[in-house]
Design a protein around this motif. Structure first.
Motif, PDB file in Angstrom:
ATOM      1  N   ARG A 169       3.423 -14.286  -3.434  1.00  0.00           N
ATOM      2  CA  ARG A 169       3.675 -13.271  -2.707  1.00  0.00           C
ATOM      3  C   ARG A 169       4.964 -13.499  -1.710  1.00  0.00           C
ATOM      4  O   ARG A 169       5.983 -12.484  -1.586  1.00  0.00           O
ATOM      5  CB  ARG A 169       2.511 -13.197  -1.722  1.00  0.00           C
TER       6      ARG A 169
ATOM      7  N   HIS B  99       8.333 -11.124  -2.162  1.00  0.00           N
ATOM      8  CA  HIS B  99       8.766 -10.389  -1.132  1.00  0.00           C
ATOM      9  C   HIS B  99      10.195 -10.544  -0.834  1.00  0.00           C
ATOM     10  O   HIS B  99      11.265  -9.771  -0.785  1.00  0.00           O
ATOM     11  CB  HIS B  99       8.008 -10.564   0.085  1.00  0.00           C
TER      12      HIS B  99
ATOM     13  N   GLY C  73      -3.531  -7.220 -10.243  1.00  0.00           N
ATOM     14  CA  GLY C  73      -3.612  -7.337  -8.951  1.00  0.00           C
ATOM     15  C   GLY C  73      -2.173  -7.443  -8.121  1.00  0.00           C
ATOM     16  O   GLY C  73      -2.116  -6.754  -7.147  1.00  0.00           O
ATOM     17  N   ALA C  74      -1.546  -8.414  -8.618  1.00  0.00           N
ATOM     18  CA  ALA C  74      -0.319  -8.695  -7.838  1.00  0.00           C
ATOM     19  C   ALA C  74       0.668  -7.517  -7.955  1.00  0.00           C
ATOM     20  O   ALA C  74       1.432  -7.285  -6.849  1.00  0.00           O
ATOM     21  CB  ALA C  74       0.321 -10.057  -8.333  1.00  0.00           C
TER      22      ALA C  74
ATOM     23  N   ALA D 120      -0.139  -4.478  -8.208  1.00  0.00           N
ATOM     24  CA  ALA D 120      -0.304  -3.304  -7.339  1.00  0.00           C
ATOM     25  C   ALA D 120      -0.122  -3.607  -5.859  1.00  0.00           C
ATOM     26  O   ALA D 120       0.106  -2.761  -5.194  1.00  0.00           O
ATOM     27  CB  ALA D 120      -1.931  -3.361  -7.733  1.00  0.00           C
ATOM     28  N   GLU D 121      -0.360  -4.715  -5.399  1.00  0.00           N
ATOM     29  CA  GLU D 121       0.042  -5.392  -4.113  1.00  0.00           C
ATOM     30  C   GLU D 121       1.282  -5.210  -3.887  1.00  0.00           C
ATOM     31  O   GLU D 121       1.658  -4.781  -2.790  1.00  0.00           O
ATOM     32  CB  GLU D 121      -0.545  -6.760  -3.819  1.00  0.00           C
ATOM     33  N   LEU D 122       2.327  -5.438  -4.655  1.00  0.00           N
ATOM     34  CA  LEU D 122       3.671  -5.315  -4.517  1.00  0.00           C
ATOM     35  C   LEU D 122       4.363  -3.915  -4.601  1.00  0.00           C
ATOM     36  O   LEU D 122       5.185  -3.707  -3.726  1.00  0.00           O
ATOM     37  CB  LEU D 122       4.581  -6.124  -5.628  1.00  0.00           C
TER      38      LEU D 122
ATOM     39  N   TYR E 290       5.042  -2.319  -0.753  1.00  0.00           N
ATOM     40  CA  TYR E 290       6.351  -3.161  -0.365  1.00  0.00           C
ATOM     41  C   TYR E 290       7.565  -2.906  -0.991  1.00  0.00           C
ATOM     42  O   TYR E 290       8.811  -2.613  -0.352  1.00  0.00           O
ATOM     43  CB  TYR E 290       6.120  -4.702  -0.428  1.00  0.00           C
TER      44      TYR E 290
END
Length: 262
Positions: free
Chosen positions: A72, A76, A113-114, A116-118, A121
């Motif tokens: 993560r 970022h 999942g990663a 979708a999370e990024l 951002y």
């Protein structure tokens, strides 16, 4: 020829400054940058140098590797760098199996999942994410995503894909997947596939014409799907790295004209 981009790893021993200067001297309009080289030169200094040279950043390599413990934070940071550089996309290599794991399905779920999370951002910073499926021989250590179809299925629709000839040329469904990808194609990369492969298969990427790939149908397919962006030459090859970088770029331009454009 104005779409031809030098991926920095092709002339690996060139620094950022040398690669930018090489692009200008050889009449190229775009460069694909690697984060390691950018860090060595400095992010702000690299951005200023590329802009003063009038070059586009066709991609920034790389983010991803979602099986790592600090994925993560690392991603970022990569997104922030891509935003400053105004890169056309941030290339994401999904990563292999977690250490000690045999759970391939679970690793792919982790990638989904990663990603979708990024997405939010990256969207806040105006960065386009692009998943690069890798040839199946890299599944264990580098990418549990092996085909364009898998990449399109796993990634949210906001995430693009990289069509790298080295990794997808073998896939019997590649042309259907390219057509399906359409506007999600964020990068098109070319280099050849050596036969036989060297003992270190990571270095099996060759100059166009030194391997087995027919590039023109793949280029025609991505263009028919609507892709109009830069075409990067990205080569991992010990002999290419050992050669004079100016000769490598001159050969690259010639082979691109003959074998990719046709």
């Amino acid at each position: 020829m104005n779409r031809l981009s030098l991926n920095q790893w092709t002339t690996r021993r060139w620094s950022v400054a040398e690669a930018v200067d090489g692009c200008v001297r050889h009449g190229l309009e775009a460069i694909g940058l690697w984060r390691e080289h950018v860090a060595d030169h400095g992010l702000e200094a690299t951005t200023a140098l590329v802009r003063s040279a009038g070059l586009r950043v066709s991609s920034l390599c790389r983010g991803g590797f979602f099986s790592g413990p600090d994925w993560r934070e690392q991603n970022h940071r990569a997104i922030d760098e891509a935003a400053v550089l105004e890169a056309a996309c941030l290339v994401l290599v999904p990563g292999g199996l977690p250490a000690g794991s045999r759970d391939l399905a679970g690793a792919r779920d982790q990638v989904a999942g990663a990603l979708a999370e990024l997405v939010p951002y990256a969207a806040e910073r105006g960065v386009r994410l692009a998943v690069e499926p890798l040839h199946p021989m890299y599944c264990a250590d580098r990418s549990v995503v092996s085909t364009l179809a898998q990449a399109l299925d796993l990634a949210p629709p906001e995430v693009g894909v990289v069509v790298d000839c080295f990794h997808v040329w073998w896939d019997p469904e590649v042309f259907a997947s390219i057509a399906r990808a359409g506007s999600r194609i964020a990068s098109f990369q070319v280099c050849d596939f050596l036969d036989p492969l060297p003992s270190d298969v990571l270095l099996g990427r060759a100059m166009m014409g030194d391997g087995v790939i027919d590039f023109r149908p793949l280029r025609a397919a991505v263009e028919a799907a609507g892709y109009t962006g830069d075409i990067e030459v990205e080569i991992f090859n010990a002999d290419v790295w050992a050669a004079d970088p100016d000769e490598v770029v001159a050969t690259m331009k010639k082979r691109y004209a003959e074998l990719v454009l046709g």
